[in-house]
Design an enzyme around this catalytic site. Structure first.
Site, PDB file in Angstrom:
ATOM      1  N   GLU A  16      47.250  34.799  37.519  1.00 29.62           N
ATOM      2  CA  GLU A  16      47.402  35.969  38.401  1.00 29.62           C
ATOM      3  C   GLU A  16      47.309  35.565  39.870  1.00 29.62           C
ATOM      4  O   GLU A  16      48.055  36.068  40.712  1.00 29.62           O
ATOM      5  CB  GLU A  16      46.336  37.012  38.056  1.00 29.62           C
ATOM      6  CG  GLU A  16      46.578  37.623  36.683  1.00 29.62           C
ATOM      7  CD  GLU A  16      45.424  38.485  36.212  1.00 29.62           C
ATOM      8  OE1 GLU A  16      44.287  37.973  36.126  1.00 29.62           O
ATOM      9  OE2 GLU A  16      45.650  39.678  35.940  1.00 29.62           O
TER      10      GLU A  16
ATOM     11  N   GLY B  89      43.059  34.860  35.314  1.00 24.38           N
ATOM     12  CA  GLY B  89      43.019  35.067  36.760  1.00 24.38           C
ATOM     13  C   GLY B  89      43.671  33.925  37.532  1.00 24.38           C
ATOM     14  O   GLY B  89      44.142  34.122  38.655  1.00 24.38           O
TER      15      GLY B  89
ATOM     16  N   ALA C 247      39.277  33.666  35.705  1.00 23.11           N
ATOM     17  CA  ALA C 247      38.023  34.162  36.261  1.00 23.11           C
ATOM     18  C   ALA C 247      36.898  33.421  35.543  1.00 23.11           C
ATOM     19  O   ALA C 247      37.088  32.876  34.456  1.00 23.11           O
ATOM     20  CB  ALA C 247      37.916  35.662  36.038  1.00 23.11           C
TER      21      ALA C 247
ATOM     22  N   GLU D  31      43.478  36.695  28.232  1.00 26.72           N
ATOM     23  CA  GLU D  31      42.402  37.697  28.262  1.00 26.72           C
ATOM     24  C   GLU D  31      42.182  38.387  26.917  1.00 26.72           C
ATOM     25  O   GLU D  31      41.050  38.695  26.539  1.00 26.72           O
ATOM     26  CB  GLU D  31      42.708  38.769  29.320  1.00 26.72           C
ATOM     27  CG  GLU D  31      42.483  38.318  30.754  1.00 26.72           C
ATOM     28  CD  GLU D  31      43.701  37.657  31.390  1.00 26.72           C
ATOM     29  OE1 GLU D  31      44.649  37.264  30.659  1.00 26.72           O
ATOM     30  OE2 GLU D  31      43.707  37.538  32.628  1.00 26.72           O
TER      31      GLU D  31
HETATM   32  C1  HXC Z   1      34.093  29.576  33.004  1.00 23.86           C
HETATM   33  C2  HXC Z   1      35.238  27.768  32.181  1.00 23.86           C
HETATM   34  C3  HXC Z   1      36.437  28.505  32.168  1.00 23.86           C
HETATM   35  C4  HXC Z   1      36.397  29.860  32.635  1.00 23.86           C
HETATM   36  C5  HXC Z   1      36.845  26.544  31.433  1.00 23.86           C
HETATM   37  N1  HXC Z   1      35.546  26.556  31.717  1.00 23.86           N
HETATM   38  N2  HXC Z   1      37.419  27.706  31.693  1.00 23.86           N
HETATM   39  N3  HXC Z   1      34.088  28.300  32.602  1.00 23.86           N
HETATM   40  N4  HXC Z   1      35.218  30.330  33.041  1.00 23.86           N
HETATM   41  N5  HXC Z   1      37.499  30.616  32.694  1.00 23.86           N
HETATM   42  C6  HXC Z   1      34.565  25.474  31.574  1.00 23.86           C
HETATM   43  C7  HXC Z   1      34.228  25.235  30.120  1.00 23.86           C
HETATM   44  O1  HXC Z   1      33.265  26.157  29.690  1.00 23.86           O
HETATM   45  C8  HXC Z   1      33.704  23.828  30.168  1.00 23.86           C
HETATM   46  O2  HXC Z   1      32.382  23.849  30.667  1.00 23.86           O
HETATM   47  C9  HXC Z   1      34.569  23.168  31.226  1.00 23.86           C
HETATM   48  O3  HXC Z   1      35.126  24.236  31.991  1.00 23.86           O
HETATM   49  C10 HXC Z   1      35.726  22.386  30.632  1.00 23.86           C
HETATM   50  O4  HXC Z   1      36.437  23.220  29.755  1.00 23.86           O
HETATM   51  P1  HXC Z   1      36.770  22.845  28.243  1.00 23.86           P
HETATM   52  O5  HXC Z   1      36.958  24.126  27.513  1.00 23.86           O
HETATM   53  O6  HXC Z   1      35.776  21.906  27.721  1.00 23.86           O
HETATM   54  O7  HXC Z   1      38.149  22.081  28.431  1.00 23.86           O
HETATM   55  P2  HXC Z   1      39.344  21.928  27.381  1.00 23.86           P
HETATM   56  O8  HXC Z   1      38.772  21.701  26.007  1.00 23.86           O
HETATM   57  O9  HXC Z   1      40.252  20.925  27.974  1.00 23.86           O
HETATM   58  O10 HXC Z   1      40.064  23.359  27.343  1.00 23.86           O
HETATM   59  C11 HXC Z   1      40.727  23.843  28.468  1.00 23.86           C
HETATM   60  C12 HXC Z   1      41.000  25.360  28.303  1.00 23.86           C
HETATM   61  C13 HXC Z   1      39.680  26.108  27.990  1.00 23.86           C
HETATM   62  C14 HXC Z   1      42.045  25.577  27.195  1.00 23.86           C
HETATM   63  C15 HXC Z   1      41.618  25.830  29.643  1.00 23.86           C
HETATM   64  O11 HXC Z   1      38.700  25.700  28.924  1.00 23.86           O
HETATM   65  C16 HXC Z   1      39.793  27.596  28.032  1.00 23.86           C
HETATM   66  O12 HXC Z   1      40.315  28.210  27.119  1.00 23.86           O
HETATM   67  N6  HXC Z   1      39.257  28.214  29.090  1.00 23.86           N
HETATM   68  C17 HXC Z   1      39.200  29.642  29.235  1.00 23.86           C
HETATM   69  C18 HXC Z   1      40.565  30.182  29.605  1.00 23.86           C
HETATM   70  C19 HXC Z   1      40.550  31.700  29.694  1.00 23.86           C
HETATM   71  O13 HXC Z   1      40.262  32.400  28.727  1.00 23.86           O
HETATM   72  N7  HXC Z   1      40.848  32.240  30.890  1.00 23.86           N
HETATM   73  C20 HXC Z   1      40.865  33.645  31.129  1.00 23.86           C
HETATM   74  C21 HXC Z   1      39.559  34.068  31.694  1.00 23.86           C
HETATM   75  S1  HXC Z   1      39.480  35.830  31.818  1.00 23.86           S
HETATM   76  P3  HXC Z   1      31.196  23.037  29.944  1.00 23.86           P
HETATM   77  O14 HXC Z   1      29.993  23.448  30.736  1.00 23.86           O
HETATM   78  O15 HXC Z   1      31.194  23.428  28.517  1.00 23.86           O
HETATM   79  O16 HXC Z   1      31.615  21.600  30.155  1.00 23.86           O
HETATM   80  C22 HXC Z   1      40.250  36.166  33.245  1.00 23.86           C
HETATM   81  C23 HXC Z   1      40.292  37.611  33.586  1.00 23.86           C
HETATM   82  C24 HXC Z   1      40.914  37.822  34.922  1.00 23.86           C
HETATM   83  O17 HXC Z   1      40.707  35.336  33.946  1.00 23.86           O
HETATM   84  C25 HXC Z   1      40.752  39.226  35.305  1.00 23.86           C
HETATM   85  C26 HXC Z   1      40.655  39.407  36.784  1.00 23.86           C
HETATM   86  C27 HXC Z   1      39.506  38.711  37.373  1.00 23.86           C
END
Ligand code: HXC
Length: 258
Positions: A112, A109, A65, A132
């Site tokens: 999921e 997400g 998400a 999460e």
């Molecule tokens: C918003 C995101 C994002 C996310 C990545 N980006 N994931 N933006 N929401 N979930 C953005 C980063 O901020 C960054 O933007 C760009 O994408 C590239 O990501 P990087 O982090 O620079 O890439 P990298 O270093 O290769 O790392 C990849 C990664 C990391 C390990 C996947 O991005 C990460 O940990 N992302 C979050 C993963 C996460 O926690 N997902 C769960 C979300 S909660 P900028 O602008 O800085 O370039 C969820 C809840 C669901 O899903 C519940 C139901 C809806």
């Protein structure tokens, strides 16, 4: 209006949807989920389409998400729009098979969403996880339920309580994915699989999907009862008569989806 965050095309009888927000690793913002829902519904209604492939980019199926969109929300607010139910569950309403083709990250997400699809094929680069917990939340789009059913309690607990990612080989061993293929072949393999499914009788495919899904929603006895009635229903179809006649006559069946 043209969708902004997805790319939509058809390959023969297969509808292909690519998540396309490269600057955010396909983070699933509200607008993207609305566009995805509309594209899936359109393919579901299109008689020429027999299966749907949902994919992302080489780097990410979807990194979850959209955290930036969620970060300032409050409880009353997420309850009021039932976050995430109304946007996310469209994929569960689709009657045609939806194949998730996953390369790179399928996190939160994103994982999921892949698990809401009917089956997952993974590139050897795929990484699945429910991170999460690292953000101070729990999975909210079915992760605690679908991952547990897919890989069992122990592995699901470990992943959800620690945020550890699983690679493609582990995901295949655990039964989360149907098959792992080289990354360069992912889309072609997924489309080929979709084409094979689309070559069969649409109503029979829809009943087979419905029956398998019943295994997740009902007791064994209820599921078997539904299966038997759906099986019997196939005998009302011209395609059933054609399929069996073609076998007996040693020729290929010609299905008319009736
Ligand atoms: C918003 C995101 C994002 C996310 C990545 N980006 N994931 N933006 N929401 N979930 C953005 C980063 O901020 C960054 O933007 C760009 O994408 C590239 O990501 P990087 O982090 O620079 O890439 P990298 O270093 O290769 O790392 C990849 C990664 C990391 C390990 C996947 O991005 C990460 O940990 N992302 C979050 C993963 C996460 O926690 N997902 C769960 C979300 S909660 P900028 O602008 O800085 O370039 C969820 C809840 C669901 O899903 C519940 C139901 C809806």
């Amino acid at each position: 209006p043209m969708p902004e965050h997805i790319l939509v095309e058809t390959r023969g009888a297969v509808g292909l949807v690519r998540l396309n927000r490269p600057q955010a690793l396909n983070a699933l913002c509200d607008a993207l989920m609305l566009e995805l829902g509309a594209a899936l519904r359109a393919f579901d209604a299109d008689e020429a389409i027999g299966a749907i492939v949902l994919t992302g980019s080489e780097k990410a199926f979807a990194a979850g998400a959209d955290i930036k969109e969620m970060k300032d929300r409050g409880f009353a607010d997420v309850v009021a729009d039932d976050f995430i139910g109304n946007r996310w569950e469209t994929v569960l309403e689709i009657r045609k098979p939806v194949i998730a083709a996953v390369a790179g990250f399928a996190l939160g997400g994103g994982c999921e969403l892949a698990m809401m699809c009917d089956l997952i094929i993974a590139a050897d680069t795929a990484k699945f996880g429910q991170p999460e917990i690292t953000l101070g939340v729990i999975p909210g789009a079915g992760g605690t339920q679908r991952l547990t059913r897919a890989v069992g309690k122990s592995k699901a607990m470990e992943m959800i309580l620690t945020g550890r990612m699983m690679d493609a080989a582990e995901a295949e061993r655990a039964g989360l994915v149907a098959r792992v293929v080289p990354a360069a072949e992912l889309i072609d393999e997924a489309v080929k699989l979709g084409e094979r499914i689309a070559s069969f009788s649409r109503p029979v495919v829809a009943m087979a999907k419905e029956a398998v899904n019943a295994a997740f929603e009902s007791s064994l006895a209820e599921g078997v009862r539904l299966e038997r009635r759906l099986f019997q229903s196939c005998f009302a179809l011209a395609d059933r008569a054609e399929g069996m006649a073609a076998f007996a006559e040693k020729r290929k069946p010609v299905f008319v989806h009736r």
